[in-house]
Design a protein around this motif. Structure first.
Motif, mmCIF file in Angstrom:
data_model
loop_
_atom_site.group_PDB
_atom_site.id
_atom_site.type_symbol
_atom_site.label_atom_id
_atom_site.label_comp_id
_atom_site.label_asym_id
_atom_site.label_seq_id
_atom_site.Cartn_x
_atom_site.Cartn_y
_atom_site.Cartn_z
ATOM 1 N N UNK A 299 8.867 -7.459 3.570
ATOM 2 C CA UNK A 299 8.144 -6.202 3.407
ATOM 3 C C UNK A 299 8.739 -5.384 2.264
ATOM 4 N N UNK A 300 10.055 -5.320 2.191
ATOM 5 C CA UNK A 300 10.705 -4.570 1.114
ATOM 6 C C UNK A 300 10.446 -5.227 -0.233
ATOM 7 N N UNK A 301 10.396 -6.549 -0.272
ATOM 8 C CA UNK A 301 10.058 -7.255 -1.514
ATOM 9 C C UNK A 301 8.627 -6.946 -1.937
ATOM 10 N N UNK A 302 7.690 -6.937 -0.974
ATOM 11 C CA UNK A 302 6.296 -6.627 -1.286
ATOM 12 C C UNK A 302 6.165 -5.200 -1.807
ATOM 13 N N UNK A 303 6.904 -4.278 -1.205
ATOM 14 C CA UNK A 303 6.926 -2.893 -1.683
ATOM 15 C C UNK A 303 7.425 -2.845 -3.127
ATOM 16 N N UNK A 304 8.523 -3.559 -3.397
ATOM 17 C CA UNK A 304 9.122 -3.536 -4.734
ATOM 18 C C UNK A 304 8.172 -4.097 -5.782
ATOM 19 N N UNK A 305 7.512 -5.211 -5.472
ATOM 20 C CA UNK A 305 6.593 -5.823 -6.431
ATOM 21 C C UNK A 305 5.438 -4.879 -6.746
ATOM 22 N N UNK A 306 4.951 -4.187 -5.713
ATOM 23 C CA UNK A 306 3.849 -3.245 -5.912
ATOM 24 C C UNK A 306 4.320 -1.997 -6.650
ATOM 25 N N UNK A 307 5.547 -1.580 -6.395
ATOM 26 C CA UNK A 307 6.073 -0.394 -7.077
ATOM 27 C C UNK A 307 6.163 -0.639 -8.579
ATOM 28 N N UNK A 308 6.633 -1.817 -8.959
ATOM 29 C CA UNK A 308 6.773 -2.138 -10.374
ATOM 30 C C UNK A 308 5.426 -2.416 -11.039
ATOM 31 N N UNK B 292 0.832 -1.207 0.000
ATOM 32 C CA UNK B 292 0.000 0.000 0.000
ATOM 33 C C UNK B 292 0.864 1.253 0.000
ATOM 34 N N UNK B 293 1.977 1.216 0.726
ATOM 35 C CA UNK B 293 2.904 2.357 0.744
ATOM 36 C C UNK B 293 3.433 2.644 -0.658
ATOM 37 N N UNK B 294 3.756 1.584 -1.406
ATOM 38 C CA UNK B 294 4.238 1.757 -2.779
ATOM 39 C C UNK B 294 3.139 2.334 -3.670
ATOM 40 N N UNK B 295 1.925 1.826 -3.538
ATOM 41 C CA UNK B 295 0.803 2.342 -4.331
ATOM 42 C C UNK B 295 0.583 3.827 -4.068
ATOM 43 N N UNK B 296 0.654 4.206 -2.806
ATOM 44 C CA UNK B 296 0.457 5.619 -2.445
ATOM 45 C C UNK B 296 1.565 6.498 -3.009
ATOM 46 N N UNK B 297 2.786 5.974 -3.035
ATOM 47 C CA UNK B 297 3.909 6.726 -3.594
ATOM 48 C C UNK B 297 3.715 6.954 -5.087
ATOM 49 N N UNK B 298 3.311 5.909 -5.823
ATOM 50 C CA UNK B 298 3.078 6.041 -7.263
ATOM 51 C C UNK B 298 1.974 7.050 -7.529
#
Length: 299
Positions: free
Chosen positions: A137-146, A22-28
């Protein structure tokens, strides 16, 4: 197959990963970016406190983020060994995942604060190769970021998943095949899961939400008999994909819903030699699953 974690343990782990995604989605959304996502461009937006550099680090590590208190700066290092043969300035999806993973440590607040407080940085070998929660957690962030949810979910749910479809999705988003497979399963409305076999054991498994809602949960440990031959072929050097047949009981825990154990599970095996992992896409027929749920309700 021995169950290594309870349902509550698993649910807590998933919650942490979902919050990271969710943090990655919000950043995008905040940066108003669209796929394909360039994580180096995201790193550049934080250039006042984040500096980054890449180089061929061999097998030492894929990435590292450290905080230099005396300079008030974060330093991000990433491995470019996967970029060999590409045009200068281009990066392999695995390289981009490494950068995205380290950005997870930067943007996930409690990771960021730990580094500021002087917690020693570590060298990451990512793409879900670590059992540490902070790395997952960092992997989940990365997958969502991409593969941001708003763009990826509609494409993923055009039809049930297969390895061929996941390959197309990965290409569209410029993501690595493994991270695209994990992300696709997590976003899928169809009953499916992705398992990673390493050292002859199920090292990780990610289910779709519909699978969990039906009462079917991942289990880790030794592999079922039907996975032994594909695993032996991979360890013998084969990179060929294959298919197989199994049941829910082979791969999952159903706890009190043992009537689900005999439901058919389709298996697609994909050897990923670079990480010594046999990736397995597990798919269920949603109609058969619905029938079992209806019978259970009637009883």
């Amino acid at each position: 197959m021995k169950r290594l974690t309870s349902k509550m343990d698993w649910m807590e782990e998933q919650h942490h990963q979902e919050m990271a995604a969710k943090t990655a989605d919000e950043l995008i959304a905040r940066l108003k970016m669209k796929p394909p996502i360039n994580p180096l461009a995201i790193a550049q937006t934080e250039s006042d406190i984040l500096k980054f550099a890449g180089g061929d680090l061999g097998s030492r590590y894929d990435g590292k983020l450290e905080y230099v208190k005396s300079r008030g700066l974060f330093l991000l290092y990433y491995n470019t060994k996967y970029d060999i043969g590409l045009t200068e300035g281009q990066h392999h999806p695995r390289t981009l995942f490494s950068v995205s993973h380290e950005l997870g440590h930067f943007f996930i607040d409690h990771h960021h604060q730990c580094l500021r407080r002087g917690v020693k940085p570590h060298r990451s070998k990512n793409e879900f190769r670590s059992h540490r929660q902070i790395e997952r957690e960092a992997d989940a962030f990365a997958a969502s970021l991409m593969m941001p949810t708003v763009f990826a979910r509609p494409m993923v749910n055009e039809s049930p998943l297969s390895m061929d479809r996941i390959g197309d999705i990965a290409g569209h988003f410029g993501a690595s095949l493994v991270s695209a497979a994990i992300r696709s399963v997590r976003l899928s409305d169809y009953p499916c899961a992705l398992a990673g076999i390493r050292n002859g054991r199920v090292a990780w498994m990610f289910p779709s939400e519909s699978l969990v809602n039906a009462g079917i949960y991942p289990k880790r440990g030794g592999i079922p008999e039907n996975a032994e031959e594909p695993w032996e072929e991979m360890t013998g050097g084969s990179a060929d994909s294959s298919q197989g047949d199994g049941t829910v009981a082979d791969w999952f825990d159903t706890f009190s819903k043992e009537d689900l154990d005999d439901i058919y599970v389709g298996e697609e095996y994909l050897p990923v030699q670079v990480t010594e992992t046999l990736v397995v896409l597990l798919t269920l027929d949603e109609d058969e699953l619905a029938e079992e749920e209806e019978e259970d309700e009637e009883d």
